[in-house]
Design an enzyme around this catalytic site. Structure first.
Site, PDB file in Angstrom:
ATOM      1  N   HIS A 106     -40.743  10.670  30.544  1.00 42.46           N
ATOM      2  CA  HIS A 106     -42.122  11.139  30.554  1.00 42.46           C
ATOM      3  C   HIS A 106     -42.707  11.023  31.957  1.00 42.46           C
ATOM      4  O   HIS A 106     -42.401  10.066  32.690  1.00 42.46           O
ATOM      5  CB  HIS A 106     -42.980  10.322  29.588  1.00 42.46           C
ATOM      6  CG  HIS A 106     -42.438  10.269  28.192  1.00 42.46           C
ATOM      7  ND1 HIS A 106     -42.259  11.386  27.416  1.00 42.46           N
ATOM      8  CD2 HIS A 106     -42.011   9.229  27.435  1.00 42.46           C
ATOM      9  CE1 HIS A 106     -41.766  11.038  26.239  1.00 42.46           C
ATOM     10  NE2 HIS A 106     -41.596   9.730  26.232  1.00 42.46           N
ATOM     11  N   GLU A 123     -45.654   3.729  26.932  1.00 40.78           N
ATOM     12  CA  GLU A 123     -45.547   3.430  25.503  1.00 40.78           C
ATOM     13  C   GLU A 123     -44.932   2.055  25.280  1.00 40.78           C
ATOM     14  O   GLU A 123     -44.213   1.524  26.127  1.00 40.78           O
ATOM     15  CB  GLU A 123     -44.721   4.503  24.786  1.00 40.78           C
ATOM     16  CG  GLU A 123     -43.349   4.725  25.374  1.00 40.78           C
ATOM     17  CD  GLU A 123     -42.692   6.003  24.875  1.00 40.78           C
ATOM     18  OE1 GLU A 123     -42.872   6.368  23.695  1.00 40.78           O
ATOM     19  OE2 GLU A 123     -41.995   6.650  25.675  1.00 40.78           O
ATOM     20  N   HIS A 181     -34.996   7.155  28.479  1.00 40.22           N
ATOM     21  CA  HIS A 181     -34.898   6.370  27.253  1.00 40.22           C
ATOM     22  C   HIS A 181     -34.549   7.248  26.058  1.00 40.22           C
ATOM     23  O   HIS A 181     -34.689   8.475  26.104  1.00 40.22           O
ATOM     24  CB  HIS A 181     -36.220   5.641  26.979  1.00 40.22           C
ATOM     25  CG  HIS A 181     -37.382   6.574  26.794  1.00 40.22           C
ATOM     26  ND1 HIS A 181     -38.100   7.094  27.844  1.00 40.22           N
ATOM     27  CD2 HIS A 181     -37.954   7.076  25.670  1.00 40.22           C
ATOM     28  CE1 HIS A 181     -39.072   7.865  27.385  1.00 40.22           C
ATOM     29  NE2 HIS A 181     -39.001   7.883  26.069  1.00 40.22           N
ATOM     30  N   ARG A 201     -36.837  16.624  28.176  1.00 37.00           N
ATOM     31  CA  ARG A 201     -35.565  16.336  27.497  1.00 37.00           C
ATOM     32  C   ARG A 201     -34.416  16.527  28.489  1.00 37.00           C
ATOM     33  O   ARG A 201     -34.272  17.599  29.092  1.00 37.00           O
ATOM     34  CB  ARG A 201     -35.424  17.273  26.295  1.00 37.00           C
ATOM     35  CG  ARG A 201     -34.362  16.893  25.293  1.00 37.00           C
ATOM     36  CD  ARG A 201     -34.334  17.846  24.103  1.00 37.00           C
ATOM     37  NE  ARG A 201     -35.578  17.820  23.358  1.00 37.00           N
ATOM     38  CZ  ARG A 201     -36.407  18.860  23.236  1.00 37.00           C
ATOM     39  NH1 ARG A 201     -36.123  20.005  23.814  1.00 37.00           N
ATOM     40  NH2 ARG A 201     -37.511  18.762  22.540  1.00 37.00           N
TER      41      ARG A 201
END
Length: 325
Positions: A106, A123, A181, A201
């Site tokens: 991200h 996150e 991740h 992605r």
């Protein structure tokens, strides 16, 4: 003229997401009642086209966006409203990975703003359940730079440089922007993140999506976003009972775990923001001066900032407690 009713603990209808890698645990364990391979339950969201709707009390049926525009700092707190205005800043999810998720990254706030007019995505993951051999991918397993990374990608050897981490129930990880991740097969977790749906992605295990098509990769976009030397992600904490245990803090939110074996009064004035409880196990009645609401395993509830304290009526319950410091 709109009549402003007093705020109270707010529950929302979950937004269920079918995924090619999804499973059945959100239905079986958390009773979400979704059809198909449910990979995600978005518990509280203000992401455009995925805005949560209130499920309880006098404001039932109203959206989170409507609520924030009307109640402003009464809902989220003065500082939070000053910083974010009518954008609710966090997104809460339960995620069930029956198969490996794509390997992804991200962008941070700066890159996300430039490219997408969006927040970045920091996150925290909290492991709720894991099957034998369940792992996460977090960063790289060796010293890495852009040249070595691109060589591994072009040679189809990306999996050889990824850091696979065995996990147990109760483990927690903070994933800062730029950290490559993926959630591994057999892992059920809670995710607290900035309000963003921007994902690059990198690798998708050479599998088709639910429509039989190969999902798009974002190799070029990801390259500028990757931190080739990410910080350690696993969080250390020692659980205590009947009072909040701090798990981790980012620049955007703080997360505690609260395990209760008896009734408990929680003073919320110190947080100066809204507080969200994700129920991990058991059940409780949450009481305020003029309202009460039951919360059970797999449910999530938002406590507005203007409520100074709440009382939990319970003999066994555990929560993740989230607020903005």
């Amino acid at each position: 003229m709109i009549t402003v009713s007093p705020l109270y603990p707010l529950k929302f209808y979950p937004i269920l997401k079918e995924k090619v890698w999804g499973g059945t645990k959100l239905n079986e364990i958390f009773h979400k009642n979704g059809a198909g391979k449910i990979g995600e339950s978005w518990e509280i969201s203000s992401v455009e086209t995925n805005v949560s709707e209130i499920a309880n009390g006098p404001l039932k049926g109203k959206t989170l966006t409507w609520l924030l525009e009307l109640y402003k700092e009464k809902l989220v707190g003065e500082k939070v409203y000053k910083d974010f205005g009518n954008q609710f800043p966090l997104l809460f999810k339960f995620i069930d990975a029956c198969e490996n998720l794509s390997v992804q990254v991200h962008p941070d706030d700066i890159l996300a703003k430039q490219r997408h007019n969006s927040f970045g995505k920091t996150e925290i993951w909290y492991i709720l359940d894991v099957e034998k051999g369940g792992k996460l991918i977090v960063g790289f397993n060796q010293q890495m730079d852009q040249k070595k990374y691109l060589e591994s990608l072009s040679d189809n050897k990306i999996t050889e440089i990824l850091n696979a981490v065995p996990v147990n129930k109760g483990d927690a990880f903070i994933l800062k922007p730029g950290t490559i991740h993926a959630i591994g097969a057999g892992v059920l977790l809670a995710e607290i993140q900035q309000t963003s749906d921007i994902t690059y992605r990198i690798y998708d295990w050479d599998r088709p999506d639910t429509n039989g098509q190969m999902r798009k990769l974002h190799t070029a976009l990801a390259l500028e976003a990757i931190n080739f030397n990410p910080p350690k992600s696993k969080l250390k904490y020692t659980q205590t009972k009947d009072k909040p245990t701090h798990i981790g803090t980012s620049n955007f939110f703080a997360v505690n775990k609260l395990v209760l074996s008896k009734n408990y009064i929680r003073d919320l004035e110190e947080t100066a923001s809204f507080t969200v409880y994700m129920c991990l196990d058991g059940s409780a009645i949450i009481e305020t001066d003029d309202f009460s609401e039951e919360i059970k395993k797999g449910e999530t509830i938002l406590i507005p900032a203007q409520l100074p304290e709440i009382k939990f009526i319970t003999n066994s319950v555990s929560f993740l407690e989230v607020y903005i410091p």
